[in-house]
Design an enzyme around this catalytic site. Structure first.
Site, short mmCIF file in Angstrom:
data_model
loop_
_atom_site.label_atom_id
_atom_site.label_comp_id
_atom_site.label_asym_id
_atom_site.label_seq_id
_atom_site.Cartn_x
_atom_site.Cartn_y
_atom_site.Cartn_z
CD1 TRP A 183 -6.18 -5.99 -9.19
CD2 TRP A 183 -5.41 -6.87 -7.79
NE1 TRP A 183 -4.31 -5.46 -9.23
CE2 TRP A 183 -4.04 -6.22 -7.68
CE3 TRP A 183 -4.93 -7.43 -5.97
CZ2 TRP A 183 -2.61 -6.12 -7.67
CZ3 TRP A 183 -3.84 -7.39 -6.01
CH2 TRP A 183 -2.79 -6.60 -6.35
CD1 TRP B 246 -3.59 -5.26 10.16
CD2 TRP B 246 -5.37 -5.16 9.06
NE1 TRP B 246 -3.74 -6.14 9.91
CE2 TRP B 246 -5.14 -6.53 9.75
CE3 TRP B 246 -6.46 -5.95 8.69
CZ2 TRP B 246 -5.70 -7.97 9.29
CZ3 TRP B 246 -7.33 -6.51 8.67
CH2 TRP B 246 -6.96 -8.31 8.94
CD1 TRP C 164 -9.24 -1.68 4.56
CD2 TRP C 164 -7.81 -0.48 5.53
NE1 TRP C 164 -9.70 -0.57 5.02
CE2 TRP C 164 -8.55 0.26 4.91
CE3 TRP C 164 -6.44 -0.14 6.33
CZ2 TRP C 164 -8.81 1.37 6.22
CZ3 TRP C 164 -6.89 0.91 6.77
CH2 TRP C 164 -7.46 2.08 7.03
P1 FAD Z 1 -12.83 0.74 -11.15
O1 FAD Z 1 -11.65 1.30 -10.74
O2 FAD Z 1 -13.97 1.01 -12.55
O3 FAD Z 1 -13.02 -0.84 -11.49
C1 FAD Z 1 -13.94 -2.17 -11.92
C2 FAD Z 1 -14.06 -3.07 -10.98
O4 FAD Z 1 -12.92 -3.33 -10.55
C3 FAD Z 1 -14.76 -1.88 -9.42
O5 FAD Z 1 -15.73 -1.71 -9.18
C4 FAD Z 1 -14.28 -3.22 -8.45
O6 FAD Z 1 -15.91 -3.93 -8.12
C5 FAD Z 1 -12.97 -4.20 -8.51
N1 FAD Z 1 -11.64 -3.43 -8.66
C6 FAD Z 1 -10.82 -1.98 -8.57
N2 FAD Z 1 -9.65 -2.39 -8.03
C7 FAD Z 1 -10.05 -3.39 -7.40
C8 FAD Z 1 -8.99 -4.02 -6.04
N3 FAD Z 1 -7.85 -2.93 -5.63
N4 FAD Z 1 -9.66 -4.27 -5.69
C9 FAD Z 1 -10.63 -5.19 -5.83
N5 FAD Z 1 -11.18 -4.62 -5.85
C10 FAD Z 1 -11.05 -4.05 -7.21
N6 FAD Z 1 -13.49 -2.36 -3.21
C11 FAD Z 1 -15.04 -2.80 -3.43
O7 FAD Z 1 -15.75 -3.02 -4.36
N7 FAD Z 1 -15.44 -2.96 -1.34
C12 FAD Z 1 -14.45 -2.47 -0.98
O8 FAD Z 1 -15.65 -2.09 0.48
C13 FAD Z 1 -13.71 -1.17 -1.01
N8 FAD Z 1 -12.26 -1.22 0.55
C14 FAD Z 1 -11.53 -1.28 -0.52
C15 FAD Z 1 -10.34 -0.78 1.17
C16 FAD Z 1 -8.87 -0.19 0.86
C17 FAD Z 1 -8.53 0.32 1.63
C18 FAD Z 1 -8.63 -0.34 -0.81
C19 FAD Z 1 -7.10 0.11 -0.95
C20 FAD Z 1 -9.11 -0.65 -1.93
C21 FAD Z 1 -10.84 -0.92 -1.37
N9 FAD Z 1 -11.10 -1.59 -2.81
C22 FAD Z 1 -13.11 -1.95 -2.28
C23 FAD Z 1 -10.99 -1.72 -4.21
C24 FAD Z 1 -10.58 0.08 -4.88
O9 FAD Z 1 -10.51 0.63 -4.16
C25 FAD Z 1 -13.03 -0.11 -5.23
O10 FAD Z 1 -13.02 -1.49 -6.41
C26 FAD Z 1 -12.94 1.06 -6.55
O11 FAD Z 1 -12.23 2.24 -6.21
C27 FAD Z 1 -14.55 1.32 -6.74
O12 FAD Z 1 -13.90 2.21 -8.15
P2 FAD Z 1 -15.08 1.74 -9.48
O13 FAD Z 1 -16.32 1.08 -9.35
O14 FAD Z 1 -14.80 3.09 -9.75
O15 FAD Z 1 -13.72 0.89 -9.38
#
Ligand code: FAD
Length: 474
Positions: free
Chosen positions: A288, A370, A393
């Site tokens: 993603w 958004w 978003w």
């Molecule tokens: P984990 O679940 O451990 O995932 C590992 C890594 O995968 C994350 O650190 C991240 O780099 C990537 N990842 C995971 N889910 C997503 C996703 N849906 N889209 C893109 N990359 C993903 N992520 C950001 O890094 N920066 C943001 O500014 C950001 N804004 C967001 C805004 C919205 C409205 C939504 C719905 C999602 C957003 N995300 C963003 C994606 C996601 O929510 C976060 O990456 C995630 O919550 C980070 O937590 P983690 O490191 O524990 O993720």
């Protein structure tokens, strides 16, 4: 002559191809980072992320110095001034080549082309390496040579290429070759530009404890996640009260760790099986991450404040500043949404499930544009990343690639009952509701609320209003 590494969102010395290549040249190596305060303001990069970036840069500077590389921190108001600022430094150190990692945002692309052009005119070579994405965006295409718009199809092609072309991350560089002990005196490093006038790092001191910087910390988090949580991730990742996700996003966003290092750790945990069904869910998250960079690369309109789906430009968003402010403060009267927003305000991070819930509530139930929520998240997230944030978003607002269909609107109360069944997360962040029972806490009645606000909107009515606003688009 010397080699110059231009650091941006790749603040590490392991798995850093520009550093490895520069070292191989045998020439002295310098590092440089250019602070661009006005540009960051235009991009809504808020204090939590800038402070994390600054702290990470200081850690990197010490690490580089221990390897005989000096890092200069220069200042250029916007990207437009970066070429001249970089060239002045490059000429002063007698630079023969500038090396950096590619970035995909529209403004970043313009900036990098201008630096290439200025270098060419100055007779300085450039070398651009890839680290943001695990698979280069231009290589993942449909049979017809066009970019994918649907994640699942993208993921199949992406995974096949990743497995096929896999290379393990390069080790950290060592102290070798020609060592530079000091920067020329006129280039004293300056990190003040990370902070706006009137801002003080003390304002985000609590975040420094929650988010210690550096490569060692990022690797520790990765190893901990892989040994303790990755197997249960598929089942635990949606429950915000559980420590089920890696919390690596801030580190990935400024590159204290690379996606390749994460994938390498994952592959070892999966014992070399790219298709391991149990562990696949986490690799999916890295996919993603690549996908949203891919969208930004192939569809620059998303970097220009535009929705991916053209017809959604006509959505009649509500102008409702008071509702927006209540959402920002975590005072909507919807417990899970408020808990999520308060987690963001206090920690600079929000659980992924809640990012979707909070974003859907703003864009659907409050029918607020958004782009306002996107900008607020950029200001408040320590992991603020344009591609992922814009993608998230637009997904939530049903304006993006492979977005939630507009008629599928999360109900924040059902989400709360399902993913925070005992209300543990709500109790932590909305303590005024802590005394309620597990049943009451998701949507208290008026007499159970005490000082807690009444709901800003009726969920049923506002859901219908959003569906109608989208259905009327031709
Ligand atoms: P984990 O679940 O451990 O995932 C590992 C890594 O995968 C994350 O650190 C991240 O780099 C990537 N990842 C995971 N889910 C997503 C996703 N849906 N889209 C893109 N990359 C993903 N992520 C950001 O890094 N920066 C943001 O500014 C950001 N804004 C967001 C805004 C919205 C409205 C939504 C719905 C999602 C957003 N995300 C963003 C994606 C996601 O929510 C976060 O990456 C995630 O919550 C980070 O937590 P983690 O490191 O524990 O993720």
């Amino acid at each position: 002559m010397a080699q110059l590494i231009w650091f941006r969102s790749d603040l590490r010395i392991a798995d850093h191809l520009p550093l490895t290549l520069a070292r191989q040249s045998g020439e002295p190596v310098y590092g440089v980072f250019v602070v661009t305060p006005a540009q960051w303001q235009q991009h809504n990069v808020g204090l939590p992320k800038r402070d994390f970036w600054a702290r990470s840069l200081i850690a990197l500077r010490a690490k580089l110095a221990s390897k005989g590389i000096q890092l200069a921190v220069l200042s250029a108001d916007t990207f437009a001034q970066v070429p001249s600022v970089l060239m002045a430094f490059a000429k002063d150190i007698g630079c023969s080549r500038i090396l950096w990692h590619r970035e995909y945002g529209w403004d970043e692309r313009q900036r990098d082309s201008a630096v290439c052009e200025a270098s060419r005119r100055a007779g300085i070579a450039t070398e651009v390496c890839e680290d943001r994405c695990l698979v280069m965006p231009e290589s993942v295409l449909t049979g017809g040579g066009t970019p994918y718009k649907v994640f699942s199809a993208f993921k199949r092609n992406w995974l096949a290429q990743l497995a096929d072309q896999w290379r393990t991350p390069a080790p950290a560089i060592r102290k070798s070759g020609e060592v530079v002990e000091q920067l020329p005196s006129q280039w004293q490093s300056e990190i003040a530009g990370f902070y706006r006038d009137g801002e003080d790092p003390k304002q985000v001191q609590a975040l420094a404890t929650l988010w210690p910087v550096g490569e060692a910390e990022a690797s520790r988090r990765l190893q901990h996640f892989l040994s303790e949580h990755v197997r249960a991730y598929g089942e635990a990742r949606d429950f915000p009260a559980r420590p089920g996700t890696s919390q690596l996003s801030p580190y990935l966003s400024i590159g204290s760790i690379s996606a390749r290092q994460c994938a390498a750790g994952w592959l070892a945990a999966a014992e070399g099986d790219w298709h391991d069904p149990q562990l696949q869910v986490w690799l999916n998250e890295l996919a993603w991450r690549d996908f949203y960079h891919y969208v930004m690369w192939h569809f620059p309109k998303v970097s220009r404040n535009q929705p991916f789906v053209d017809k959604t430009r006509a959505v009649a968003w509500r102008h409702a500043p008071d509702d927006f402010d209540a959402w920002c403060r975590g005072d909507t009267g919807i417990p899970l949404v408020d808990a999520a927003m308060r987690q963001l305000l206090a920690t600079g991070w929000m659980h992924n499930r809640l990012r979707m819930v909070a974003a859907m509530f703003l864009t659907k139930n409050l029918l607020i544009d958004w782009r306002k929520g996107e900008a607020f998240f950029m200001e408040r997230l320590v992991d603020a990343d344009f591609a992922a944030n814009n993608g998230g978003w637009q997904w939530s607002a049903s304006t993006g690639t492979d977005a939630a269909p507009y008629f599928r609107v999360f109900n924040p109360v059902s989400q709360s009952q399902r993913f925070d069944p005992e209300g543990a997360f709500i109790r932590q962040w909305v303590p005024e509701l802590a005394h309620l029972t597990n049943k009451q806490i998701h949507m208290p009645t008026a007499d159970q609320r005490g000082d807690y606000s009444a709901p800003l909107v009726d969920l049923k009515f506002s859901r219908q209003r959003a569906i109608e606003a989208f259905a009327s688009l031709s």
